[in-house]
Write a protein that holds these residues in place. Structure first.
Motif, PDB file in Angstrom:
ATOM      1  N   THR A 146      -7.718   3.404   1.272  1.00 42.15           N
ATOM      2  CA  THR A 146      -7.191   3.735   2.603  1.00 42.15           C
ATOM      3  C   THR A 146      -7.769   5.076   3.037  1.00 42.15           C
ATOM      4  O   THR A 146      -7.072   6.097   3.035  1.00 42.15           O
ATOM      5  N   SER A 181       0.823  -1.222   0.000  1.00 41.69           N
ATOM      6  CA  SER A 181       0.000   0.000   0.000  1.00 41.69           C
ATOM      7  C   SER A 181       0.853   1.266   0.000  1.00 41.69           C
ATOM      8  O   SER A 181       0.476   2.267  -0.624  1.00 41.69           O
ATOM      9  N   SER A 183      -5.462   3.495  -4.513  1.00 40.31           N
ATOM     10  CA  SER A 183      -4.939   3.547  -3.145  1.00 40.31           C
ATOM     11  C   SER A 183      -5.583   4.671  -2.342  1.00 40.31           C
ATOM     12  O   SER A 183      -5.757   4.563  -1.130  1.00 40.31           O
TER      13      SER A 183
END
Length: 221
Positions: free
Chosen positions: A180, A110, A176
Motif C-alpha cells: 500500500t 489490509s 503491508s
C-alpha cells in the motif's frame, strides 16, 4: 455524536465501543500514522481528556482495535479453511491450499495487517506495562487459536505450527508497508514503471512466502 456522563459499567462499555468504532472508521480513510486523539475525540463527540478516561493513549486504542480485528479474522478464517482445504488431499496440496487461503484472507484485511506491522515500532510505545501486558496475553490466545486452525488442516506441522502462525502475521505486517504505497510513491511508480519492480502485491507475495515456508518445514514423504 454526543454523550452524557457514563455512570454505569454498561454505559462505560458503550463509550469504549464508540471510541473503537470511530477509530476503525478513521483507519478506513487514513493510514495508522494519521490517526490522532484530537480527531478521534472530535468524531466520537468527547473532549480529549474524556477519551483518555477510557484509553490511556492513541496507541492503547489501536492495540485494542487490533485485537478486535484478530478475533474477528480468526472466526472467519476457521470457515475459510474448512471450506477450502480438502482433508483427503496429499500433504503438499493441503499446504498449498492453506498458504493460499491465509494469503488471500489477510490481503482482504489490509487495515489489520497495517496495524500488525506497526505493532512493534509504534503501537507498543506510549502505553503502560499494564496495557501492553494485557495485549500480549490476548495475543498469546490469538496465536494459540490460529495454531490450532493450522494444525487441524496440517497436523504434520506438529510443533512448527506455532512458529509458522507467528511468522505468517509478521510477514503480513511487513508486506503491508510495500503493498500500500503512499500517494507520492504510487505517483513515482506511474511516472517510472521500472521503479514498480519494488512494489510487492500482498496476496501473491504472501502466498509465495507461506508456500515456501510450509513446504520447507513439513516432513518429507
Amino acid at each position: 455524536m454526543t454523550f452524557q456522563r457514563a455512570r454505569t459499567e454498561e454505559q462505560r462499555e458503550v463509550r469504549r465501543r464508540a471510541i473503537l468504532d470511530a477509530a476503525s472508521a478513521m483507519l478506513d480513510e487514513m493510514p495508522v500514522a494519521a490517526v490522532t486523539l484530537n480527531e478521534l475525540s472530535r468524531r466520537v463527540g468527547l473532549a480529549k481528556p474524556n477519551v483518555l478516561r477510557y484509553f490511556e493513549s492513541r496507541e492503547a486504542v489501536l492495540l485494542e482495535l487490533l485485537d478486535r480485528y484478530l478475533r474477528e479474522w480468526l472466526t472467519e478464517l476457521a470457515d475459510e479453511l474448512a471450506d477450502g482445504v480438502d482433508a483427503n488431499l496429499p500433504m503438499a496440496e493441503r499446504a498449498t491450499a492453506v498458504a493460499g487461503i491465509l494469503s488471500r484472507s489477510l490481503a482482504r484485511r489490509s487495515v489489520m495487517c497495517d496495524l500488525f506491522g506497526a505493532q512493534g515500532s509504534v503501537l507498543e510505545h506510549n502505553v503502560s506495562v499494564e496495557v501492553v501486558a494485557r495485549y500480549k496475553r490476548a495475543s498469546l490466545d490469538r496465536l494459540a487459536a490460529m495454531t490450532a486452525l493450522v494444525r487441524k488442516h496440517l497436523p504434520e506441522l506438529g510443533e512448527n505450527a506455532t512458529l509458522f502462525s507467528l511468522q505468517t502475521m509478521v510477514l503480513a505486517g511487513a508486506l503491508s508497508a510495500y503493498s500500500t504505497p503512499p500517494p507520492s510513491l504510487a505517483a513515482a511508480y506511474r511516472a517510472e514503471p521500472d521503479l514498480a519492480r519494488l512494489y510487492l502485491e500482498m496476496a501473491d507475495s504472501l502466498t509465495m512466502a507461506l508456500t515456501a515456508t510450509l513446504l520447507g518445514v513439513l516432513p518429507r514423504d
